[in-house]
Scaffold this motif. Structure first.
Motif, short mmCIF file in Angstrom:
data_model
loop_
_atom_site.label_atom_id
_atom_site.label_comp_id
_atom_site.label_asym_id
_atom_site.label_seq_id
_atom_site.Cartn_x
_atom_site.Cartn_y
_atom_site.Cartn_z
N ALA A 1 0.85 -1.21 0.00
CA ALA A 1 0.00 0.00 0.00
C ALA A 1 0.88 1.25 0.00
O ALA A 1 0.61 2.21 -0.73
CB ALA A 1 -0.91 -0.02 1.23
N GLN B 1 0.90 4.15 -2.72
CA GLN B 1 0.62 5.52 -2.28
C GLN B 1 1.70 6.48 -2.76
O GLN B 1 1.41 7.57 -3.25
CB GLN B 1 0.62 5.51 -0.74
CG GLN B 1 -0.06 6.68 -0.13
CD GLN B 1 -1.37 6.24 0.48
OE1 GLN B 1 -1.42 5.25 1.21
NE2 GLN B 1 -2.42 6.96 0.19
N LEU C 1 -6.95 -4.09 0.97
CA LEU C 1 -5.97 -3.12 0.48
C LEU C 1 -6.51 -1.69 0.65
O LEU C 1 -5.75 -0.79 1.02
CB LEU C 1 -5.61 -3.41 -0.99
CG LEU C 1 -4.54 -2.49 -1.57
CD1 LEU C 1 -3.22 -2.60 -0.80
CD2 LEU C 1 -4.29 -2.80 -3.05
N LEU D 1 -4.79 1.74 2.58
CA LEU D 1 -4.43 2.94 1.81
C LEU D 1 -5.11 4.17 2.42
O LEU D 1 -6.20 4.06 2.98
CB LEU D 1 -4.91 2.79 0.36
CG LEU D 1 -4.13 1.83 -0.53
CD1 LEU D 1 -4.97 1.42 -1.72
CD2 LEU D 1 -2.81 2.45 -1.00
#
Ligand code: UTP
Length: 226
Positions: free
Chosen positions: A28, A32, A83, A87
């Protein structure tokens, strides 16, 4: 604005035994970072072992293949949710159609989806999304480093291929029975879409380095030529 990236994440990332939360968090973080740098990211979660276990039990109960596929899709959507939890600021829902993904992709938020339709794998979903949003690259983040000349578990001389044509990869995967739960490294639908859309496709290890390098166009894993 940087490139548009579609990344398929191996279902094994989300397996309780292997994919402890730390691994999901690391992936993640890498996604990001790419998003913060200006890349458009669409991630597609695979179903993994949990999907295969459900499919196996359903098949033993005499269920038809498309209903079994639907169970695989549902598990991949649960993985997508995991997920999303890891995030910050990702689109909060799991889109369920190609059109929905394409529409949300314009918002430039990270999108996480799972399977969409029976009859193929999340690799095919990823290739379709890549075609639809005109992605710069489709990264297939798997359990292996890329495509080998032979099965590295059986043949010590097996070499990692830097490149492979869709035609050759299709020949290698032709023996696949195409049953629910068994659409391996790439399924034939995914290969067809890669071929017709000519989307740049890379098979890499499901790690922050593999995904980041692939997104930035570095020579990592195996490049699949359309
Ligand atoms: P995947 O094919 O993505 O999981 O979905 P996998 O083969 O386990 O791949 P990994 O784990 O990411 O390596 C699991 C099953 O869900 C159904 C298929 O039966 C597939 O084998 N599925 C998934 C669909 O029918 N349609 C989809 O769009 C996605």
């Amino acid at each position: 604005m940087k490139g548009k990236i579609v990344v398929k994440l191996s279902g094994s990332l989300f397996e309780p035994a292997k994919g402890e939360p730390a691994r999901i968090k690391k992936i993640a973080k890498a996604l990001q970072k790419l998003s913060d740098e200006g890349y458009t990211i669409v991630a597609v979660a695979g179903g993994g072992k949990v999907a295969r276990q459900y499919i196996e039990v359903g098949r033993a109960l005499g269920t038809d293949e498309s209903s079994l596929d639907q169970m695989g899709i549902e598990v991949s959507r649960l993985n997508a949710r995991l997920l999303i939890f890891a995030l910050k600021g990702a689109y909060p829902d799991v889109p369920i159609s190609l059109e929905e993904v394409a529409k949300i992709a314009e918002s430039r938020r990270i999108i996480v989806t799972g399977g969409l339709h029976p009859g193929h794998s999340t690799n095919a979903v990823s290739a379709l999304i890549a075609e639809k949003i005109r992605a710069d690259v489709f990264i297939n983040a798997t359990d292996v480093d890329g495509v080998y000349s032979a099965d590295p578990r059986k043949d010590k001389k097996a070499k990692l291929l830097k490149e492979i044509s869709v035609k050759k990869l299709t020949e290698m995967l032709m023996s696949d029975p195409m049953q629910a739960g068994t659409y391996d490294l790439m399924d034939l639908v995914a290969l067809k879409i890669i071929q017709r859309s000519k989307v740049k496709t890379r098979i890499v290890k499901c790690s922050p380095e593999g995904i980041t390098s692939g997104a930035k166009g570095k020579s990592v894993g195996t490049l699949v030529r359309g």
